[in-house]
Design a protein around this motif. Structure first.
Motif, PDB file in Angstrom:
ATOM      1  N   ASP A 197       0.917  -1.278   0.047  1.00 13.76           N
ATOM      2  CA  ASP A 197       0.001   0.143   0.054  1.00 13.76           C
ATOM      3  C   ASP A 197       0.819   1.218  -0.028  1.00 13.76           C
ATOM      4  O   ASP A 197       0.595   1.890   0.764  1.00 13.76           O
ATOM      5  CB  ASP A 197      -1.010   0.047   1.147  1.00 13.76           C
ATOM      6  CG  ASP A 197      -1.709  -1.248   1.155  1.00 13.76           C
ATOM      7  OD1 ASP A 197      -2.574  -1.516   0.288  1.00 13.76           O
ATOM      8  OD2 ASP A 197      -2.306  -1.810   2.209  1.00 13.76           O
ATOM      9  N   ALA A 198       1.778   1.150  -0.844  1.00 16.19           N
ATOM     10  CA  ALA A 198       2.624   2.513  -1.118  1.00 16.19           C
ATOM     11  C   ALA A 198       2.085   3.533  -1.760  1.00 16.19           C
ATOM     12  O   ALA A 198       2.826   4.675  -1.764  1.00 16.19           O
ATOM     13  CB  ALA A 198       4.028   2.154  -1.783  1.00 16.19           C
ATOM     14  N   PHE A 199       0.917   3.466  -1.951  1.00 15.79           N
ATOM     15  CA  PHE A 199       0.318   4.732  -2.824  1.00 15.79           C
ATOM     16  C   PHE A 199      -0.869   5.466  -1.987  1.00 15.79           C
ATOM     17  O   PHE A 199      -1.864   4.792  -1.728  1.00 15.79           O
ATOM     18  CB  PHE A 199      -0.254   4.344  -4.057  1.00 15.79           C
ATOM     19  CG  PHE A 199       0.450   3.638  -5.103  1.00 15.79           C
ATOM     20  CD1 PHE A 199       1.463   4.243  -5.551  1.00 15.79           C
ATOM     21  CD2 PHE A 199       0.313   2.301  -5.290  1.00 15.79           C
ATOM     22  CE1 PHE A 199       2.753   3.955  -6.395  1.00 15.79           C
ATOM     23  CE2 PHE A 199       1.507   1.637  -6.222  1.00 15.79           C
ATOM     24  CZ  PHE A 199       2.445   2.476  -6.842  1.00 15.79           C
ATOM     25  N   PRO A 200      -0.575   6.518  -1.148  1.00 18.57           N
ATOM     26  CA  PRO A 200      -1.485   7.278  -0.567  1.00 18.57           C
ATOM     27  C   PRO A 200      -2.765   7.692  -1.208  1.00 18.57           C
ATOM     28  O   PRO A 200      -4.059   7.784  -0.617  1.00 18.57           O
ATOM     29  CB  PRO A 200      -0.799   8.501   0.018  1.00 18.57           C
ATOM     30  CG  PRO A 200       0.621   8.135  -0.239  1.00 18.57           C
ATOM     31  CD  PRO A 200       0.827   7.056  -1.297  1.00 18.57           C
ATOM     32  N   ALA A 201      -2.725   7.776  -2.402  1.00 15.83           N
ATOM     33  CA  ALA A 201      -3.672   8.374  -3.404  1.00 15.83           C
ATOM     34  C   ALA A 201      -3.131   7.970  -4.719  1.00 15.83           C
ATOM     35  O   ALA A 201      -2.009   7.933  -5.057  1.00 15.83           O
ATOM     36  CB  ALA A 201      -4.016   9.600  -3.104  1.00 15.83           C
TER      37      ALA A 201
END
Length: 341
Positions: A197-201
């Motif tokens: 889950d390295a993409f906050p958005a």
């Protein structure tokens, strides 16, 4: 001049060329500042230390009038995600399965630069391949090569995403290309595929959670919750690239030195864990993997062993619990504890 330049660049091995002005990204400095202020660069202090140049390409070389961005494909011939289903094997990012791209791309850039100087005497150039404070991906988007997808990597409708970028800054005034816009639409395949889950958005990344950062740039002990999600990925991560639908249009790699070495497609964890420094250097001579050194590499291998659920690998980890490097030794103890008796 532009048509001849593009034709020569393709003869030299590049798949696509685009041109922009050095000042084409007025918003870049603010974006980079926000990224650093939020700490998303992790331990990559060089991003903050050279932010003045990185956030403003025009300041890097004020005499430059044009930036020529070039793309060179390294599209794999095999499914890079197949190895993820083989826990006793190591997953190495496609770009690192053969020769170091820095040397190969720079050689071609210099050839294109020399041609440009021959065509327009008095022209000056500087070439960059991922080793200077140059934001290649935003510049490539400004030059029309593609767009930064929701995973922040560059995508091209006629390139896919398996390609390296190189930049030629020049004092020659050249016609510029229209910038590319995003064509990701509602797709979120890359976001959903990320194991950590390295993409906050969408269009944002937190390097501190990215497996490429953790296995290559970060030298300490990876937090337990993240190492458990790394699976058998020991150098980089191709998940967000491998699931992208645009790769059905991926350009074919022309350089044989990018074709994966058979021994690096699905190497055995048990064999990689036993590498001492001379053996590590010999195996990865001419490879970008050599840069991280034996200790960091074996640390990554031990995390993969700990995630393997294969008790047959426990004796391999046990041989490293007293390794002279404390991070390696801790990773070995963690792997042993995960594999039970």
């Amino acid at each position: 001049m532009r048509d001849k330049l593009e034709a020569f660049a393709k003869e030299a091995g590049f798949a696509k060329l685009g041109i922009c002005r050095p000042d084409a990204l007025p918003e870049l400095a603010e974006r980079l500042q926000t990224f650093v202020d939020e700490g998303r660069h992790g331990d990559m202090a060089w991003m903050a230390d050279r932010m003045h140049w990185r956030g403003n390409p025009a300041a890097l070389w004020p005499e430059a009038r044009s930036v020529i961005m070039l793309a060179e494909p390294y599209t794999p011939e095999h499914d890079p995600l197949a190895v993820l289903g083989k826990p006793d094997r190591a997953a190495i990012s496609v770009y690192a399965q053969n020769r170091d791209y820095h040397d190969l791309v720079k050689k071609r850039l210099k050839a294109v630069g020399r041609w440009l100087i021959d065509q327009a005497p008095g022209t000056e150039i500087k070439v960059f391949v991922d080793t200077a404070p140059v934001m290649e991906k935003p510049l490539a988007q400004a030059a029309g090569l593609g767009w930064q997808g929701k995973h922040t990597n560059l995508l091209g409708r006629d390139l896919g995403s398996w390609f390296f970028l190189g930049a030629i800054f020049t004092t020659l005034e050249l016609p510029v290309d229209a910038p590319e816009e995003s064509h990701c639409g509602s797709c979120r395949a890359c976001l959903d595929a990320c194991p950590t889950d390295a993409f906050p958005a969408p269009y944002q990344i937190d390097a501190r959670r990215c497996i490429s950062y953790l296995t290559i740039e970060f030298g300490g002990a990876v937090p337990h919750d993240l190492r458990e999600k790394m699976g058998n990925r020991i150098y980089g991560c191709d998940d967000c690239l491998g699931v992208c639908p645009w790769n059905k249009f991926a350009a074919e790699a022309r350089e044989m030195k990018y074709v994966a070495r058979p021994e690096l497609i699905e190497p055995k964890l048990s064999e990689l864990a036993t590498l001492d420094d001379p053996a590590f250097r010999a195996l990865f001579s001419g490879s970008p993997i050599k840069r991280i050194g034996r200790n960091r590499f074996v640390r990554n291998v031990l995390y993969a062993i700990g995630n393997s659920s294969d008790p047959a690998l426990r004796p391999v980890a046990e041989t490293l619990v007293t390794d002279p490097d404390p991070v390696v030794a801790e990773a070995a103890r963690w792997a042993v504890s995960r594999l039970g008796t």
